[in-house]
Design a protein around this motif. Sequence first.
Motif, PDB file in Angstrom:
ATOM      1  N   ARG A  84       0.872  -1.174   0.000  1.00 45.07           N
ATOM      2  CA  ARG A  84       0.000   0.000   0.000  1.00 45.07           C
ATOM      3  C   ARG A  84       0.907   1.220   0.000  1.00 45.07           C
ATOM      4  O   ARG A  84       2.008   1.186   0.542  1.00 45.07           O
ATOM      5  CB  ARG A  84      -0.888   0.028   1.238  1.00 45.07           C
ATOM      6  CG  ARG A  84      -1.960  -1.045   1.239  1.00 45.07           C
ATOM      7  CD  ARG A  84      -2.856  -0.931   2.465  1.00 45.07           C
ATOM      8  NE  ARG A  84      -3.321   0.426   2.708  1.00 45.07           N
ATOM      9  CZ  ARG A  84      -4.413   0.979   2.147  1.00 45.07           C
ATOM     10  NH1 ARG A  84      -5.139   0.284   1.329  1.00 45.07           N
ATOM     11  NH2 ARG A  84      -4.761   2.215   2.434  1.00 45.07           N
ATOM     12  N   GLU A  86       0.759   3.941   1.705  1.00 47.39           N
ATOM     13  CA  GLU A  86       1.085   4.410   3.053  1.00 47.39           C
ATOM     14  C   GLU A  86       2.251   3.627   3.648  1.00 47.39           C
ATOM     15  O   GLU A  86       3.142   4.200   4.260  1.00 47.39           O
ATOM     16  CB  GLU A  86      -0.135   4.308   3.983  1.00 47.39           C
ATOM     17  CG  GLU A  86      -1.250   5.232   3.639  1.00 47.39           C
ATOM     18  CD  GLU A  86      -2.235   4.612   2.647  1.00 47.39           C
ATOM     19  OE1 GLU A  86      -2.146   3.396   2.336  1.00 47.39           O
ATOM     20  OE2 GLU A  86      -3.095   5.354   2.163  1.00 47.39           O
ATOM     21  N   GLU A  90       5.831   5.267   4.612  1.00 43.05           N
ATOM     22  CA  GLU A  90       6.350   5.168   5.981  1.00 43.05           C
ATOM     23  C   GLU A  90       7.753   4.564   5.986  1.00 43.05           C
ATOM     24  O   GLU A  90       8.622   5.013   6.728  1.00 43.05           O
ATOM     25  CB  GLU A  90       5.415   4.320   6.840  1.00 43.05           C
ATOM     26  CG  GLU A  90       4.141   5.031   7.219  1.00 43.05           C
ATOM     27  CD  GLU A  90       3.186   4.135   7.989  1.00 43.05           C
ATOM     28  OE1 GLU A  90       3.558   2.982   8.341  1.00 43.05           O
ATOM     29  OE2 GLU A  90       2.061   4.580   8.235  1.00 43.05           O
TER      30      GLU A  90
END
Length: 101
Positions: A84, A86, A90
């Motif tokens: 994903r 995100e 991160e």
Amino acid sequence: MFLALAWPGRFVIAEFFDVLDPDFVARLEEAGSEQFTVFHDVLGDFAAFDARLRDASGEPRVVEGFDDRTWIELVLRPQASTKRFEAWLEQRIARIKLELG
């Protein structure tokens, strides 16, 4: 294609098809190459949004770990294990923090 991958920022693979073999281009187009958007992560690596692979919410998955040759395999045979956005972001932020100390 290496020069295309070295292009700063984002590029569309189809823009470079005019220099490739027409039969090979047809295979890439049939595989959905227009849905494979490569970008540079500013840390020396390339990644791509592969709109052929989406999560439950419909978000395109991020594919990474390719170079000037292996991107072809990812277009012709989409990778099942992708991230994903995100999670990918991160990971990149953590890497920057680590490098900045």
